[in-house]
Design an enzyme around this catalytic site. Sequence first.
Site, PDB file in Angstrom:
ATOM      1  N   ARG A 127       1.592   3.766  10.252  1.00  0.00           N
ATOM      2  CA  ARG A 127       1.750   2.307  10.306  1.00  0.00           C
ATOM      3  C   ARG A 127       2.591   1.916  11.501  1.00  0.00           C
ATOM      4  NH1 ARG A 127       4.814   0.160   6.606  1.00  0.00           N
ATOM      5  NH2 ARG A 127       4.080  -1.944   7.027  1.00  0.00           N
ATOM      6  N   LYS A 192      10.263  10.912   2.917  1.00  0.00           N
ATOM      7  CA  LYS A 192       8.852  10.513   2.952  1.00  0.00           C
ATOM      8  C   LYS A 192       7.922  11.679   2.591  1.00  0.00           C
ATOM      9  CE  LYS A 192       5.705   7.655   5.471  1.00  0.00           C
ATOM     10  NZ  LYS A 192       5.617   6.391   6.138  1.00  0.00           N
ATOM     11  N   ARG A 326      14.568  -1.444   4.668  1.00  0.00           N
ATOM     12  CA  ARG A 326      15.585  -0.370   4.666  1.00  0.00           C
ATOM     13  C   ARG A 326      16.542  -0.636   3.520  1.00  0.00           C
ATOM     14  NH1 ARG A 326      15.868  -0.111  10.487  1.00  0.00           N
ATOM     15  NH2 ARG A 326      13.748   0.548  10.911  1.00  0.00           N
TER      16      ARG A 326
HETATM   17  C1  BTN Z   1       2.321   5.667   7.400  1.00  0.00           C
HETATM   18  O1  BTN Z   1       2.767   5.434   8.528  1.00  0.00           O
HETATM   19  O2  BTN Z   1       3.064   5.778   6.440  1.00  0.00           O
HETATM   20  C2  BTN Z   1       0.840   5.802   7.194  1.00  0.00           C
HETATM   21  C3  BTN Z   1       0.365   7.199   7.496  1.00  0.00           C
HETATM   22  C4  BTN Z   1      -1.111   7.401   7.304  1.00  0.00           C
HETATM   23  C5  BTN Z   1      -1.556   8.755   7.801  1.00  0.00           C
HETATM   24  C6  BTN Z   1      -2.984   9.045   7.449  1.00  0.00           C
HETATM   25  S1  BTN Z   1      -3.397  10.735   7.707  1.00  0.00           S
HETATM   26  C7  BTN Z   1      -5.074  10.371   7.440  1.00  0.00           C
HETATM   27  C8  BTN Z   1      -5.351   9.047   8.104  1.00  0.00           C
HETATM   28  N1  BTN Z   1      -5.726   9.205   9.485  1.00  0.00           N
HETATM   29  C9  BTN Z   1      -4.822   8.699  10.319  1.00  0.00           C
HETATM   30  O3  BTN Z   1      -4.889   8.730  11.562  1.00  0.00           O
HETATM   31  N2  BTN Z   1      -3.809   8.149   9.612  1.00  0.00           N
HETATM   32  C10 BTN Z   1      -4.050   8.252   8.192  1.00  0.00           C
END
Ligand code: BTN
Length: 329
Positions: A127, A192, A326
């Site tokens: 994100r 996380k 946060r």
């Molecule tokens: C976040 O930032 O918390 C979201 C992370 C999402 C990661 C997943 S891995 C599978 C899919 N492909 C990507 O490029 N991103 C999501």
Amino acid sequence: MPDLNFTLRTLVHHLSDGEWHSGEDLGELIGVSRAAISKQLKQVASLGLKLETVKGRGYRLRKPLDLYDAQQLDQLLSLQARARLGERHIHYVIDSTNEFLMQRAREGAQVHAEVCLAEQQLAGRGRRGRQWHSPFAENVYLTLAWRFEDGVSAIEGLSLAVGVSVCAALEKLGFDAARLKWPNDLLVNGKKLGGVLVELAGDAVSDCLAVIGVGLNLHMSSDENDVGQPWASLDQLGFGVSKNVLVAAVLNELVDLLENYQEQGFSRYRDAWNERNAFAGQMVDLISASSSERGKLLGVNSSGALVMESIDGSEKIFIGGEVSLRKSK
Ligand code: BTN
């Protein structure tokens, strides 16, 4: 983005058992001389895999690999998921599983209920423009693309509901410690464990494709994985589960969610989200590019917006976008 070639896939698959394999056997396997095998093994190492070599024994991976297995995965899917899911694309190396399905849609493929899984992402997306750390064979990188007929309004709150579904999948497997940080981070003890990235393609008012990406830290260990924030993996937390079992459980939950989402919307998931709220009743800061707001986190409303009691006592509502949360110090 081209995947690993057949030779490398064969080698990685063969070595995935973590046992010793002689140079001669490996050479025979991929049809090259014993001398030429070391060049191929350098490429295996360039995936970030640790190879050990001992004279007289050959080669082995420092730790066995838990790879996707299309057949096993299929057997683990629920009847509903098996019936609903379309193509399943399983890659060794890819830029991003979300990007793969977005690209298919851009190229005009009628993408619906398609799954993309990868062992490694070279440009995994998180994100807010962040990179998602995606080392080879360690974690789950999963995307499911689902078409909605009623445009983006039909999918309000969807990414939060996906977070609830991933928690529910973990709970069904026996792991109940995952909590949600608004909007859709999965945390364990403040670290996380996973995240959700929903990207949209198509029309805002009619036919629209939700590309739902889930990253879950599974086998990742702390030596060499600098993720830039505190993180946890299921292995580290002492919860052993295989990648195929975990992916099937997540897909089963997601299909169930997506089949009913257009009719029922987020309100059906609101209580479930609030029950798993990592910071319920705690003081938090909500930070946007231009300002920061402190208050007591009350929970989410039926659209998935965050409700906070401001320090002046008033109730404030925040919708997704570029706001980050946060815990107050
Ligand atoms: C976040 O930032 O918390 C979201 C992370 C999402 C990661 C997943 S891995 C599978 C899919 N492909 C990507 O490029 N991103 C999501």
